[in-house]
Every structure is written in C-alpha cells, then in structure tokens.
Design an enzyme around this catalytic site. Structure first.
Site, short mmCIF file in Angstrom:
data_model
loop_
_atom_site.label_atom_id
_atom_site.label_comp_id
_atom_site.label_asym_id
_atom_site.label_seq_id
_atom_site.Cartn_x
_atom_site.Cartn_y
_atom_site.Cartn_z
N MET A 1 0.82 -1.21 0.00
CA MET A 1 0.00 0.00 0.00
C MET A 1 0.86 1.26 0.00
SD MET A 1 -3.44 -0.65 0.27
CE MET A 1 -4.30 0.38 1.46
N LYS B 1 -13.44 2.36 9.35
CA LYS B 1 -12.73 1.36 8.53
C LYS B 1 -12.90 -0.03 9.12
CE LYS B 1 -9.87 -0.12 5.31
NZ LYS B 1 -9.05 -1.20 5.81
N GLU C 1 -16.99 -6.22 4.74
CA GLU C 1 -16.25 -6.93 3.69
C GLU C 1 -16.24 -8.43 3.95
OE1 GLU C 1 -11.62 -7.06 3.26
OE2 GLU C 1 -12.34 -5.25 2.28
#
Length: 355
Positions: free
Chosen positions: A11, A206, A213
């Site tokens: 990332m 998040k 998710e």
C-alpha cells in the site's frame, strides 16, 4: 505539499507513486533499502533513517505511517523525539480505534497532532484511488486535505467558486455554476475521503467497513459454492443410515460454469461489485482455484467489529457468522467436530464415515 512516508509495502509504495503523480513531494523510509530505491526511482527522495527522513521535512512536518498495526507504537516512539509542536503523524494502517484515542491523548501533551486514516483500495489504489476514512482534529485534517484529495478516487479537489450569476431566460451558466458549488460542498465524500470525527473515528469506520467486507465475501463464496454443487443429483449417493439422501436428484443436475456466472453477474446485476470483479478474474485465471488451500485469515478488524456490536448491543448476525467461518477455515473447528463424532458414536453407535 511535501510529506514523509514510513513504510513502503504494497500500500505505502503505491500511495507514494500516486502522490508523486499528483505533484506532491515525498520523502520515504523503509527498513528495506530496496523498497526505498524503488520509490526513489519513481521520483521520491529517499532517507536511510527516521532522523534523516524528519530532517528533510519543513515545519509543520507531516509524516504518514503505513506499517502493520502491531508496529505503529514502536515507530511513533522512535519519531516522537524528532518532532515538534504542530507536527502531524498519520496512521494509515488498520489500528484499533482504542489505540488511536490513546495515542492522540499522549501526543497532544507535546502539541503533536495524530490523525487516524482508515485506507481502503488495496493493490488497485494507485490507479483507482483510495477510499479514506479520517479521524482527528479538524485543523490538522484541513492541513492534509491536498494529500487526501490526491489519494482519493476523485484525484484532486474541485476548484471552488462560481463566477457569475444566472439571469434571464438563459440559465445554463448559472445552473452549471450552482452545480459546481454544490459539488464542491459535498466534494470530500463524493471524491472518496471523509473526516468522520474525533480521534479513532476513521479507524472505527474502517473497522466496520472491513467487517462488512467479511460478510460480502462470505455471501459470494457461499452462493457460488451452492452453484458449484448443483450437479449433486448426477452423482450416485451412498445409501446408508449415515447419509441424508437428496429427495429429488433430478432437480440437481446442472453442470454450471461458475466463472462465466461470476462474469455475467458483473454486467448489470444488482450484486455487481469490485469483490465480484476480483472473484471473476480469479476464476478466469484458475477455474479450479488449485493454488488455494481454503484457509482464510482474519487480520483483526472483523473481530473488533463484532466486539463493538456486542458492547453497544446491536445485532450483527451476518458479520459474526462470516468471522466464525474464517475461524473454521483455519482448522479451529476440528476439535469440536471430533467431539460431535464422539457423541454420535456414544449415543447411537454411529461410526465416522471416511472422507
């Protein structure tokens, strides 16, 4: 804007590339000299140590930490003596929001700002941008907004201000200006970044994002698994007391192309998503998924999401089930399964069937 980046993994390195492409200056550090060299080749300024990194930044200094959650405290501990009041530390990893609140309070006494940024986008983020969920003090967030705007899918902040005013019959220019102003007002969320609230809010949002998710991934996996076994009626079933028969085998005689189904769902279906795109791509490359063992790890966010649901007293049935299915894939149901077999043998003389 010039910013320091600590951590050049999958990332961090791509975020540096996107920032450089957006016209920012990046000073980078990683324990891997090769990772630093790769970013320097992209246009970043490399640093061989944290003191060197900090020395390359002008006050107020902004440093983005992109390392595993378990390493953040040690990085902050090394950076703190090098920083001054007004400097900003950003944690863009997947830290627990409890840790964010603690760190913000500890750094506040020295006048150092701490911003938590939940970052979603994965390996596709360089090209498509990152969804950023931000927590911390508004003033520090405002200073960093050019960085957030560049990293986000929107790519940059819209240029503000409408010139002129709608008049008479022709309202085209005025309407366009009004739409531009409205877009500017909603720009952060529409572009893909949002200041969610006080310290910890970014990682809290998040965390729940990742819990969702888990549930979405489990839903795709379970549904496609049903389709993969839709030919069960074509196989001869064992006829014994230990096997539940299919009541109507003729109803389950479909030999379906799972990869093609995943692909067709991507086009116009209400369940299309980036996760489905990735699923279809994986099946196109390897229809039998032979490179995978089926052991699904959990990095923590799903657990924290379920814990938060328990603490605030709200149901999270799907997210909990998805988390437990990951535990099962890791072999943590094996002992329980053996106990079930032992009980069945004890009360009914049922012998285990060979796999």
């Amino acid at each position: 804007m010039r910013i320091g980046m600590v951590g050049l993994g999958r990332m961090g390195a791509n975020m540096v590339r996107r920032l450089l492409k957006g016209g920012h200056e990046c000073v980078v550090y990683d324990r891997s000299a090769d990772a630093v060299k790769a970013s320097v080749a992209e246009g970043a300024r490399g640093a061989a140590s944290l003191p060197e990194l900090v020395g390359e930044l002008a006050a107020p200094k902004a440093l983005w930490i992109m390392v595993p959650a378990g390493s953040v405290d040690s990085v902050i501990r090394d950076l703190r003596p090098l920083l001054q009041a007004g400097d900003i530390l950003i944690d863009g990893g997947n830290s627990h929001f409890h840790d964010d609140i603690r760190r913000a309070n500890e750094l506040r006494s020295a006048g150092i700002h701490y911003i938590d940024v939940g970052t979603s986008g994965g390996v596709l983020g360089f090209e498509q941008g990152y969804c950023l969920m931000i927590g911390g003090e508004q003033d520090a967030v405002t200073v960093l907004e050019p960085i957030f705007a560049t990293l986000s899918p929107g790519g940059r902040m819209p240029e503000g201000g409408a010139q002129g005013k709608a008049t008479g019959k022709d309202d085209t220019q005025g309407a366009a200006a009004a739409r531009h102003v409205a877009a500017a007002r909603q720009a952060p969320a529409a572009m893909g970044y949002l200041h969610c609230g006080a310290s910890g809010a970014g990682h809290f949002v998040k965390m729940v994002h990742n819990g969702i998710e888990y549930g979405l991934m489990a839903a795709y996996a379970e549904g496609l698994n049903i389709l993969a076994h839709a030919d069960a009626g074509m196989h001869k079933a064992e006829a014994d007391a230990e096997t539940a028969p299919i009541s109507n085998p003729q109803l389950y005689q479909y030999q379906l192309d799972i990869g093609a189904i995943a692909e067709v769902w991507r086009h116009g279906s209400i369940i299309s998503s980036r996760l489905l795109d990735l699923t279809a791509a994986a099946l196109a490359q390897d229809p039998k998924l032979g490179q995978f063992s089926g052991r699904v790890s959990d990095s923590g966010e799903g657990r924290w999401t379920v814990q938060a649901a328990i603490e605030v007293g709200v149901p999270a049935n799907v997210l909990s089930a998805a988390l437990y299915s990951r535990f099962e894939s890791q072999g943590r149901a094996e002992y329980a399964d053996k106990l079930l077999s032992a009980m069945r043998l004890g009360f009914g003389g049922h012998l285990e069937k060979k796999a």
